[in-house]
Design an enzyme around this catalytic site. Sequence first.
Site, short mmCIF file in Angstrom:
data_model
loop_
_atom_site.label_atom_id
_atom_site.label_comp_id
_atom_site.label_asym_id
_atom_site.label_seq_id
_atom_site.Cartn_x
_atom_site.Cartn_y
_atom_site.Cartn_z
N ARG A 35 -58.99 72.21 10.02
CA ARG A 35 -57.72 72.30 9.28
C ARG A 35 -57.98 72.69 7.83
O ARG A 35 -57.22 73.46 7.24
CB ARG A 35 -56.97 70.96 9.36
CG ARG A 35 -55.59 71.05 8.70
CD ARG A 35 -54.76 69.79 8.92
NE ARG A 35 -55.39 68.63 8.32
CZ ARG A 35 -54.92 67.39 8.46
NH1 ARG A 35 -53.83 67.16 9.17
NH2 ARG A 35 -55.54 66.37 7.89
N LYS A 56 -52.37 71.74 3.80
CA LYS A 56 -52.67 70.45 3.16
C LYS A 56 -53.10 70.70 1.71
O LYS A 56 -54.29 70.68 1.38
CB LYS A 56 -53.75 69.71 3.97
CG LYS A 56 -53.75 68.20 3.69
CD LYS A 56 -54.56 67.48 4.75
CE LYS A 56 -54.89 66.05 4.38
NZ LYS A 56 -53.75 65.14 4.30
#
Length: 287
Positions: A52, A150
């Site tokens: 991620r 993120k």
Amino acid sequence: MSRKVFLNGDYLDENEAKISIFDRGVLFADSVYEVTAFIENKLIDFKPHIERLERSLKEINIEYNLDYDRFLEIHKNLIRFNNLENNEGLIYFQISRGNIDRDFLIKDQKIKPNVFSFTQKKSLTNDPKIEKGLHIISLEDLRWKRRDIKTTQLLYPSIAKTKAIRMGADDAWLLDENGMVTEGTSNNAYIISNDTVITRQLSNDILHGITRRTILQVSSDLKLKVEERPFDIEEAKNSQEAFITSASTLIAPVIKINDKVIGNGTIGPITKILRETYVKISIKNGI
Ligand code: PLP
């Protein structure tokens, strides 16, 4: 005792680790991060966290050649250097675009990303507050529309969490313009109705939680029905159980939403089994 932290290739005392005022992470939140849990000296879901991180870097075009083995070594070293082998906690890892004179324009000029990481000791499997369950309130979701990345642009979630706590709750679930729950301030949100685990589907509206991914897998393994779709706060208030997931809480029961107690006000049986199974599987698969 002061922590050993990692900064741009060095392990330093936390008081020695300094970053430039021209870091674009400092000036523009032009930086991405990950938080990975460790339990019994095992990193939980490490590979998907790194994947991620790589995706977040790509989405905002930070050029950085991420070396999986090197990152694993840094995480492991931080646990060891801080004598945390027999503890539980979190490893925070941040990469920013780097230092350059302040300008809204993201120049093509190559700059060196700033990379740092530190540990936070935290009880994950035995936190009485989590065992007791959380009181959630609903607040408007005022974040930007790329919540799948993120980034360290966390002011609104931080303000929302603070507001929830000042109002006597533990956290907030955020509502989109249609009144549907997106997610928590730093966690994914779930309800259980008709023995079905319900959580919002993946899109740019939410962070693609790594714990979420494992929990949905665990739910399927336990032969629970799963529905990935939005739900509103009324449906949540009338649900049989509710919970949140994140690396820093694993799975935490939600026992009150706004003024409505959920179930009998304690952790529900499905959340309990999900939590127990998740912890067992995550430690077994941890590295
Ligand atoms: N949603 C948001 C907005 C978050 O900040 C987080 C974690 O920080 C999560 C969901 C949960 O993600 P994960 O399970 O990968 O920790």
